[in-house]
Design an enzyme around this catalytic site. Structure first.
Site, PDB file in Angstrom:
ATOM      1  N   LYS A   1     -86.222 -21.849 119.767  1.00  0.00           N
ATOM      2  CA  LYS A   1     -85.213 -21.590 119.205  1.00  0.00           C
ATOM      3  C   LYS A   1     -83.785 -23.173 118.827  1.00  0.00           C
ATOM      4  O   LYS A   1     -83.971 -23.924 119.516  1.00  0.00           O
ATOM      5  CB  LYS A   1     -84.713 -21.025 120.717  1.00  0.00           C
ATOM      6  CG  LYS A   1     -83.260 -19.897 120.165  1.00  0.00           C
ATOM      7  CD  LYS A   1     -82.978 -19.433 122.480  1.00  0.00           C
ATOM      8  CE  LYS A   1     -82.129 -18.406 122.318  1.00  0.00           C
ATOM      9  NZ  LYS A   1     -81.575 -17.612 122.611  1.00  0.00           N
TER      10      LYS A   1
ATOM     11  N   SER B   1     -81.577 -12.937 122.021  1.00  0.00           N
ATOM     12  CA  SER B   1     -80.896 -13.525 121.040  1.00  0.00           C
ATOM     13  C   SER B   1     -81.967 -14.575 120.754  1.00  0.00           C
ATOM     14  O   SER B   1     -81.682 -15.136 119.611  1.00  0.00           O
ATOM     15  CB  SER B   1     -80.169 -14.866 122.024  1.00  0.00           C
ATOM     16  OG  SER B   1     -79.886 -15.220 122.906  1.00  0.00           O
TER      17      SER B   1
ATOM     18  N   SER C   1     -82.770 -12.482 127.000  1.00  0.00           N
ATOM     19  CA  SER C   1     -82.977 -12.755 125.551  1.00  0.00           C
ATOM     20  C   SER C   1     -83.533 -13.369 125.404  1.00  0.00           C
ATOM     21  O   SER C   1     -84.831 -13.909 124.313  1.00  0.00           O
ATOM     22  CB  SER C   1     -81.792 -14.488 125.595  1.00  0.00           C
ATOM     23  OG  SER C   1     -80.210 -13.731 124.935  1.00  0.00           O
TER      24      SER C   1
END
Lengths: 505, 501
Positions: B91, B166, B190
């Site tokens: 990420k 996310s 997330s």
């Protein structure tokens, strides 16, 4: 109209830890270039996290215990949020509602010029001492050509202890004295170098007046915070100016509607205080607990250990020099002011046999003179406290005159430039230079005079022609002036008696 | 180690990569090499990422070099563990030295981190290969990828739909078989929500289990880095690689990480599964409810007891979260000021306008919304009413879990109220978007671990996850429970259309 001056201080001192408070960067402030004592943590880079330096915490506790504060068993960290280029995280890590220490006390002599205060002690309550990280420095183009400002973050993350007092001070002079006492304490405890020029010790003063109008009404002027005072003189001057400014502005008012606290700076060149931000711009720091740091739990046992480990406060030492060593308040103060190493040296001189008043005179005069000449500190003084003590013991033992002692010390100091100085060196110097009291006519003559005065019978006998009577006088003088050369004593006694004889005739 | 159920290995063109468990086996048996695996991942990325949009940055050469180094280690018997030689996507909020870390924000456009997160150092030490930086909602704020300043990420099961967020790119990159595993972060769901919407495994560790050092902070007291994987084995291997004490993060707990793989295949006997009625109420899609209930029935068949439990304060979770998370965010994001790094607007005349313009132009609308929410909630006169109140409710939510775990070993329920929604469907309704985290947020508030595993597919072929939550530091229990379902109802052979399924 009478009025009271009300002053409280907020003192910021940098702790002299080896590394910063929340990262491992070194805290030396003479690096060659900006931003080289930095890492992701103190640069506030994305993703970096602070970790408390235990040493910084312990040093801060030491300072707080010196201020006779209570140490909290639970303390936490809060973020104080504002934007400024020298603050890379956008917040300072500080302590808001649960500081690590609170409720301390410092005492100073009250300013005798404050009405009714003469001879009293001013007790100044310490509200709290807390720990926080320092910001960096903004460097602006001073040429006026408007080139870019720069930010140096070498200082960012240095541990700072903030000490907040109650508004217990009653004059600008007391404010100055308190700051001086706090500085001494921090220096003696080895927690801060208190270098004010470097900004390692700085202070904000909160000041206002209570005006007692002739009508019997008392009005309080708005509190003004004077920020960032970095010398004792500026602190006192800024407060003095502020007293006069507030008197002029509010002295005639029996009612002051707007008493909002205001923030001022001090311009030492013009000697005036200047308003920095108005209440519309008053900061809301939005304090909240820093989720990156865990609270610190301190046990009662730990506090006891720290307490037991505490050095003697300079204030206590000053008192002890008066009560135990019999020094005058002035002399005790002079020694304490010179710092811990100096005071330690003094105590070692005394411990090695010097009479304390003599030791005090010597360290503040002879030794200080030599330090000044050689431009060095007490730590670099070439003669050990033990030797100085020995020299002064010889003075009190009447083996050396003060003059001879001075000469011996000077000789040792010059000798030290090429050799190590020891007890033997001292004896050698005394002998080589003939400094021993027995070879010093003046002192020997004094003794002889005393012996003559105390023994009128043998003296009269001698003067009456009994030569043998001189023998008992000679013996007494030899006992008084230990180790004296008998030949010399004999001739001096004879001379003295003969002088009497001729005086009588 | 048995990896039979659900493992398959298709390294030929078209199918992309496989699960960590099967790749580990294949590497051990010598039927493939790390270089081949990395190449197949790069091929899959070339073929698919144009339509998926998971990757923001790929470092091919470095990955290939790392693969060769891994193969060399293997040839000399110096394998560092189950992840050695396996490519992992990261990420773009987890810093790695020399790599960009944009957080999918304009304000960090062009920013290259000079240091590595602890989890990245640990991946490298384990021989794993960080392959690329994957998309997210800006600063991890969002549930759909739509808040990324750079690109949309599409759900491999239906390209018109969101992969969730996310950690959108993490989930999509794994689900589309472009990488076998990924690291994401979970602040309010997330990891679990996108794992659920993409039909893979995602685990949010106990708060303090994994170092946050190097994770660009959104809400420090809530978030944890955690693994995405096609299989439970992979999640366990990733977790035990990244977990454990870190002197750079004082909120990271000082207990050694466990060997999760050792116990993974031992089913839990007499498992007591708490089923909170609050997770099966209004707003839950009936199809999702059915799939979750069917998964629970599987556990019953294996002897687990289903126990009704209550989480009475869970209804306040979203409100509590949207005070605490923005409050911390407003502070954590203050450092992006245009002064020290990242975007600086050219449109300024003085210091204040430099701040205003840089932040105004650098942050997207959702980030600004949350900064404003948080700034308000912490303001003088409001902090007690909002922030302090939220902390009190947070404690009550924690107590709910403590009480429930007196009766059960794990708490089960849906991950999200609905399967993946269409991109654009909720963009104008931030509140509806916030509600997609309604079942995941409580675990962050309570600091407990939670896992999302594929429970089934809707009639239209969208994956639906099952969430298992446990008491703090029961990751091992959650992984074993997840593995029970994986053995009974393997999901790995079901490929999304974007991966040739």
């Amino acid at each position: 109209m009478k009025y009271d001056v009300i002053i409280g201080l907020e003192v910021h001192a940098q702790l002299q830890t080896k590394t910063k408070i929340f990262c491992g960067c070194a805290t030396d402030f003479t690096p060659d270039a900006p931003n080289i004592r930095t890492c992701p943590v103190c640069l506030g880079l994305p993703g970096a996290l602070p970790v408390l330096n235990r040493r910084a915490f312990e040093m801060a506790v030491k300072a707080a215990l010196g201020l006779r504060c209570q140490i909290a068993h639970f303390t936490k960290w809060d973020r104080k949020q504002y934007f400024y280029p020298d603050l890379p995280k956008g917040y300072q890590i500080s302590q808001y509602d649960l500081p690590f220490s609170h409720s301390g006390l410092m005492e100073i002599p009250a300013d005798p010029e404050v009405a009714g205060a003469e001879g009293l002690t001013r007790k100044v309550r310490i509200i709290r001492a807390h720990l926080e990280d320092d910001a960096g420095k903004n460097i602006h183009d001073e040429s006026g050509r408007g080139s870019e400002s720069q930010v140096d973050l070498n200082r960012a993350g240095t541990p700072l202890v903030e000490i907040v007092t109650e508004p217990d001070l009653r004059s600008p002079k007391e404010a100055r004295m308190l700051l001086e006492e706090i500085r001494l304490l921090l220096l003696y405890f080895g927690v801060s170098d208190c270098n004010m020029q470097e900004g390692n010790l700085r202070c904000d003063a909160n000041i206002n007046l209570h005006l007692h109008h002739d009508s019997g009404i008392t009005t309080k002027t708005p509190i003004v915070e004077i920020k960032n005072l970095n010398s004792f003189r500026f602190l006192e001057q800024a407060c003095e100016y502020e007293v006069s400014r507030q008197l002029k502005t509010y002295g005639h008012l029996e009612e002051i509607a707007d008493r909002t606290k205001r923030t001022f700076g001090y311009d030492p060149q013009r000697g005036v205080t200047i308003e920095q931000r108005s209440k519309e711009e008053a900061a809301d720091y939005r304090y909240f607990p820093d989720p990156d740091l865990v609270p610190v739990i301190v046990t009662a046992d730990q506090i006891q250990l720290w307490q037991a480990d505490l050095p003697e406060r300079p204030q206590d030492r000053r008192q002890r020099y008066q009560t135990e060593l019999g020094l005058s308040p002035y002399d005790a103060g002079v020694i304490i002011e010179q710092g811990r190493a100096f005071a330690d040296f003094f105590e070692q001189i005394v411990a090695h046999g010097a009479e304390s008043k003599q030791a005090s005179n010597w360290i503040t005069q002879e030794i200080q003179r030599i330090l000044n000449e050689r431009k060095c500190s007490i730590g670099e003084f070439p003669v050990s406290a033990e030797l100085v003590g020995t020299i002064l013991r010889k003075v009190s033992d009447k083996q050396l005159t003060l003059k001879a002692a001075r000469e011996a010390l000077d000789a040792l100091v010059s000798y030290s430039e090429e050799n190590t100085v020891s007890q033997e060196t001292l004896e050698k110097v005394i002998q080589e230079r003939g400094l021993s009291i027995v070879q010093n006519d003046e002192l020997l003559l004094n003794i002889i005079q005393q012996v003559i005065q105390k023994n009128p019978k043998p003296v009269a006998d001698y003067l009456g022609g009994k030569q043998a009577a001189a023998g008992s006088l000679l013996g007494q003088v030899m006992r008084e002036a230990r180790g004296a050369d008998p030949q010399l004593v004999k001739s001096l006694v004879t001379q003295a008696l003969d002088a009497l004889k001729s005086g009588n005739s | 180690m048995t990896l039979e159920a659900g493992s398959s290995l298709k390294t030929g063109s078209g199918t992309g990569t496989s699960s960590i468990g099967s790749l580990f086996k294949a590497l051990n048996s010598g039927t493939t090499t790390s270089r081949q695996i990395v190449e197949s991942c790069l091929n899959a990325i070339d073929q698919r990422d144009g339509s998926i949009g998971a990757f923001l940055h790929i470092d091919r050469e470095r990955a290939l070099q790392a693969a060769e180094a891994s193969d060399l280690r293997r040839s000399t018997g110096e394998v560092r563990g189950p992840l050695d030689g396996l490519p992992i996507s990261i990420k773009d909020a987890i810093c790695e030295a020399g790599q960009p870390a944009t957080c999918a924000s304009r304000i960090l456009e062009g920013y290259v981190s000079p240091y590595s997160a602890t989890v990245i150092d640990r991946l490298h030490a384990a021989g794993a290969i960080p392959l690329g930086r994957v998309n997210l909602d800006e600063f991890a704020m969002g549930s759909s990828s739509e808040n990324s300043a750079y690109q949309l990420t599409h759900n491999p099961w239906d390209l018109t739909r969101t992969p969730g967020g996310s950690s959108s790119g993490s989930a999509a990159s794994v689900a589309a078989r472009m990488v076998p595993g990924s690291l994401g972060s979970d602040t309010g769901g997330s990891i679990r929500q996108p794992a659920s919407l993409c039909g893979i495994v995602g685990l949010k560790p106990t708060y303090g289990r994994v170092s946050r050092y190097g994770l660009v902070a959104f809400a420090s007291s809530l978030e944890q880095i955690g693994p995405f994987s096609l299989d439970v084995f992979g999640a366990a291997a990733l977790l035990q690689t990244i977990a454990g004490h870190d002197p750079h993060d004082s909120t990271c707990v000082n207990t050694p990480a466990e060997d999760y793989l050792q116990t993974l295949d031992t089913p839990l006997a007499d498992l007591r599964i708490g089923v909170p009625k609050e997770y099966f109420g209004e707003g839950l899609d009936p199809e999702v409810q059915n799939i979750v209930e069917e998964a629970l029935a599987v556990y019953s068949q294996h002897g687990a007891k289903l126990i009704p439990v209550e989480l009475p304060h869970s209804k306040y979770s979203v409100a509590t979260y949207y005070i605490i998370a923005p409050s911390e965010a407003s502070s954590n994001l203050a450092r992006f000021d245009g002064i020290h790094y990242g975007y600086r607007s050219p449109n300024f005349t003085d210091l204040e306008s430099l701040y205003a313009a840089s932040r105004g132009e650098g942050f997207g609308p959702e980030v600004k919304r949350r900064i404003m929410l948080g700034t308000y909630a912490l303001s003088a006169g409001y902090a007690d009413k909002y922030y302090v109140k939220a902390l009190q409710i947070r404690r009550l939510i924690r107590h709910d879990f403590d009480a429930a775990f007196q009766q059960c070993d794990v708490i089960a329920g849906p991950v999200t109220p609905t399967p993946a929604f269409r991109l654009g469907e909720l963009t104008d309704d931030p509140l509806a978007m916030y509600l997609s985290d309604i079942y995941t947020i409580a675990a962050n508030l309570a600091g407990i671990p939670a896992i999302s595993i594929p429970a089934g597919w809707t009639a239209s072929g969208l994956p639906v996850g099952l969430q298992l939550q446990g008491p703090v530091f029961t990751e091992s229990r959650l992984l074993r429970a997840a593995r029970m379902l994986e053995i009974d109802r393997p999901w790995i052979d079901r490929l999304p259309p974007a991966a040739g399924g």
